[in-house]
Motif scaffolding. Structure first.
Motif, PDB file in Angstrom:
ATOM      1  N   ASP A 119      -1.466  -2.990  -3.927  1.00 48.47           N
ATOM      2  CA  ASP A 119      -1.590  -4.760  -4.118  1.00 48.47           C
ATOM      3  C   ASP A 119      -2.453  -5.374  -4.633  1.00 48.47           C
ATOM      4  O   ASP A 119      -2.285  -6.301  -6.128  1.00 48.47           O
ATOM      5  CB  ASP A 119      -1.326  -5.389  -2.957  1.00 48.47           C
ATOM      6  CG  ASP A 119      -2.136  -5.092  -1.982  1.00 48.47           C
ATOM      7  OD1 ASP A 119      -3.291  -3.906  -2.301  1.00 48.47           O
ATOM      8  OD2 ASP A 119      -1.969  -5.008  -1.240  1.00 48.47           O
ATOM      9  N   LEU A 120      -3.865  -4.600  -4.826  1.00 50.56           N
ATOM     10  CA  LEU A 120      -5.376  -5.059  -5.597  1.00 50.56           C
ATOM     11  C   LEU A 120      -5.198  -4.661  -7.254  1.00 50.56           C
ATOM     12  O   LEU A 120      -5.978  -5.556  -8.180  1.00 50.56           O
ATOM     13  CB  LEU A 120      -6.281  -5.258  -4.651  1.00 50.56           C
ATOM     14  CG  LEU A 120      -6.625  -5.618  -3.126  1.00 50.56           C
ATOM     15  CD1 LEU A 120      -7.558  -4.574  -2.418  1.00 50.56           C
ATOM     16  CD2 LEU A 120      -6.871  -6.969  -3.115  1.00 50.56           C
ATOM     17  N   GLY A 121      -4.507  -4.051  -7.359  1.00 52.11           N
ATOM     18  CA  GLY A 121      -4.063  -3.279  -8.697  1.00 52.11           C
ATOM     19  C   GLY A 121      -4.003  -4.289  -8.983  1.00 52.11           C
ATOM     20  O   GLY A 121      -3.987  -4.559 -10.619  1.00 52.11           O
ATOM     21  N   SER A 122      -2.523  -4.501  -8.663  1.00 50.36           N
ATOM     22  CA  SER A 122      -1.642  -5.853  -9.231  1.00 50.36           C
ATOM     23  C   SER A 122      -2.346  -6.643  -9.462  1.00 50.36           C
ATOM     24  O   SER A 122      -1.833  -7.259 -10.093  1.00 50.36           O
ATOM     25  CB  SER A 122       0.179  -5.427  -8.760  1.00 50.36           C
ATOM     26  OG  SER A 122       0.388  -4.951  -8.991  1.00 50.36           O
ATOM     27  N   ALA A 123      -2.740  -7.474  -9.101  1.00 48.60           N
ATOM     28  CA  ALA A 123      -3.606  -7.985  -8.662  1.00 48.60           C
ATOM     29  C   ALA A 123      -4.940  -8.229  -9.664  1.00 48.60           C
ATOM     30  O   ALA A 123      -4.919  -9.426 -11.024  1.00 48.60           O
ATOM     31  CB  ALA A 123      -4.295  -8.413  -7.612  1.00 48.60           C
ATOM     32  N   ALA A 124      -5.499  -7.219 -10.232  1.00 46.05           N
ATOM     33  CA  ALA A 124      -6.341  -6.669 -10.857  1.00 46.05           C
ATOM     34  C   ALA A 124      -5.788  -7.011 -12.896  1.00 46.05           C
ATOM     35  O   ALA A 124      -6.440  -7.420 -13.271  1.00 46.05           O
ATOM     36  CB  ALA A 124      -7.301  -5.865 -10.852  1.00 46.05           C
TER      37      ALA A 124
ATOM     38  N   GLN B 120       0.884  -1.386  -0.133  1.00 46.13           N
ATOM     39  CA  GLN B 120       0.156  -0.090   0.334  1.00 46.13           C
ATOM     40  C   GLN B 120       1.042   0.912  -0.271  1.00 46.13           C
ATOM     41  O   GLN B 120       1.836   0.830  -0.140  1.00 46.13           O
ATOM     42  CB  GLN B 120      -1.312  -0.414   1.173  1.00 46.13           C
ATOM     43  CG  GLN B 120      -1.739  -1.098   1.387  1.00 46.13           C
ATOM     44  CD  GLN B 120      -2.942  -1.268   2.589  1.00 46.13           C
ATOM     45  OE1 GLN B 120      -3.517  -0.216   2.681  1.00 46.13           O
ATOM     46  NE2 GLN B 120      -2.698  -2.617   3.036  1.00 46.13           N
ATOM     47  N   LEU B 121       0.179   2.143   0.599  1.00 51.13           N
ATOM     48  CA  LEU B 121       1.104   3.775   0.211  1.00 51.13           C
ATOM     49  C   LEU B 121       1.852   3.827   0.956  1.00 51.13           C
ATOM     50  O   LEU B 121       3.755   4.239   0.738  1.00 51.13           O
ATOM     51  CB  LEU B 121       0.248   4.840   0.850  1.00 51.13           C
ATOM     52  CG  LEU B 121       1.033   5.760   0.632  1.00 51.13           C
ATOM     53  CD1 LEU B 121       1.139   6.266  -0.708  1.00 51.13           C
ATOM     54  CD2 LEU B 121      -0.457   7.119   0.626  1.00 51.13           C
TER      55      LEU B 121
ATOM     56  N   ALA C 221      -5.886   1.109  -7.522  1.00 53.26           N
ATOM     57  CA  ALA C 221      -4.248   1.123  -7.405  1.00 53.26           C
ATOM     58  C   ALA C 221      -4.000   2.767  -6.766  1.00 53.26           C
ATOM     59  O   ALA C 221      -3.938   3.026  -5.445  1.00 53.26           O
ATOM     60  CB  ALA C 221      -3.606   1.116  -7.960  1.00 53.26           C
ATOM     61  N   LEU C 222      -4.412   3.058  -7.617  1.00 56.70           N
ATOM     62  CA  LEU C 222      -4.563   5.083  -7.577  1.00 56.70           C
ATOM     63  C   LEU C 222      -5.877   5.109  -6.199  1.00 56.70           C
ATOM     64  O   LEU C 222      -4.683   6.555  -5.962  1.00 56.70           O
ATOM     65  CB  LEU C 222      -4.552   6.557  -8.164  1.00 56.70           C
ATOM     66  CG  LEU C 222      -3.622   5.453  -9.545  1.00 56.70           C
ATOM     67  CD1 LEU C 222      -3.966   6.174 -10.341  1.00 56.70           C
ATOM     68  CD2 LEU C 222      -2.145   5.447  -8.941  1.00 56.70           C
TER      69      LEU C 222
END
Length: 328
Positions: A296-301, A70-71, A289-290
């Motif tokens: 992490d969830l954005g990369s998984a998506a 995360q951030l 992600a933004l």
């Protein structure tokens, strides 16, 4: 007195001494395989650069999707591995599956319209004269060359609620309900505008490619079919489509990839709104992600998007090869 007669045969010339075979100079003979190495050495920097630009982001995205990233972890760099927890969170989210269904619907509508319109345009170009053919091809090239951001901005102006020419034209035609109609505030209207934009940007490439394939079909086949009394539809199904099928399938697969990963047009025009009406998987990954700072969830998506697109193409190519095998 004796007369001595000389022989009339010409005197034979002495043969020059035979020269021994020259020995090859040392180092003049090329070593076997030496010439075949240079092309690979010359292409190695480009290949390595492409592998770095393609494989490193993919590997980095896979790594982040397996971490708690995360951030805080972005700033400090102390991300912990969590295994498949991000994928479990993602796959149990109902909103994610709504986005998946919307993505496939968006892809299907765009691909069907693109291939249909592009095929009709290619057939039209084939039947035009030289002057009109040049004019249509030039217009297609100019439309294809327009930058994505510029084309998206033009469509925003066209459908602007107060100053858009679409509302003005509809109002002049007697449709008073479209006076200052907010196109981007309604989900189906925004979805339709994005479909029009994607189709308008994709048809030129598909039409030009299909037209180039049509030029390879022998004219004698068309003449024989017309003499036999075949209709235009029959000629297209029995002659044209089988002859251009490899190029047609190639264009279809490219359009599936391009529409499946459409992001720039949606992000610039609607940011996935209103609500989630125009949110597809690439937009969902960036939003996660933004906006939520869940990288992490954005990369998984993103990884799920790649897997889904690869699965669609594998099934498609498998079916295509099976049909080609039956044809053979």
């Amino acid at each position: 007195m004796s007369v001595i007669r000389e022989s009339s045969a010409p005197p034979t010339r002495p043969r020059p001494p035979s020269r021994p075979f020259a020995k090859p100079k040392r180092g003049s003979a090329r070593r076997p395989g030496h010439a075949g190495v240079w092309p690979y050495l010359l292409a190695a920097p480009t290949i390595l650069g492409m592998l770095y630009l393609l494989l490193y982001p993919l590997a980095r995205a896979v790594l982040i999707s397996l971490q708690d990233f995360q951030l805080r972890q972005l700033i400090r760099g102390d991300a912990d591995f969590v295994g498949l927890r991000n994928y479990e969170t993602l796959l149990t989210d109902e909103r994610f599956w709504q986005v998946v269904r919307r993505t496939f619907a968006f892809m299907a509508v765009n691909v069907v319209l693109i291939m249909l319109i592009a095929t009709l345009v290619a057939l039209l170009i084939e039947r035009l004269g030289r002057l009109w053919r040049t004019a249509v091809l030039s217009a297609l090239v100019l439309a294809w060359a327009m930058p994505v951001i510029a084309a998206t901005t033009v469509f925003q102006w066209l459908f602007h609620s107060e100053f858009g020419i679409v509302n003005w034209a509809l109002h002049q035609l007697g449709f008073a309900s479209f006076d200052r109609y907010p196109w981007f505030a309604h989900g189906p209207a925004a979805f339709t505008i994005l479909v029009l934009l994607i189709v308008w940007q994709s048809v030129p490439f598909a039409a030009i490619t299909l037209y180039s394939a049509l030029t390879t079909v022998p004219a004698e086949l068309y003449e024989s079919a017309r003499l036999d009394g075949a209709s235009a539809g029959r000629i297209f199904r029995a002659i044209t489509l089988p002859m251009i099928r490899p190029i047609f399938m190639l264009v279809l697969s490219l359009e599936v990839i391009w529409t499946f990963k459409a992001f720039v047009q949606i992000w610039v025009m609607t940011n996935g709104g209103p609500g989630d009406a125009t949110t597809i998987l690439p937009v969902y990954a960036v939003q996660t992600a933004l906006s939520s700072q869940r990288y992490d969830l954005g990369s998984a998506a993103s990884m799920v998007t790649v897997l889904l697109m690869a699965g669609v193409l594998v099934l498609y190519f498998r079916q295509m090869f099976r049909q080609e095998g039956e044809a053979l």
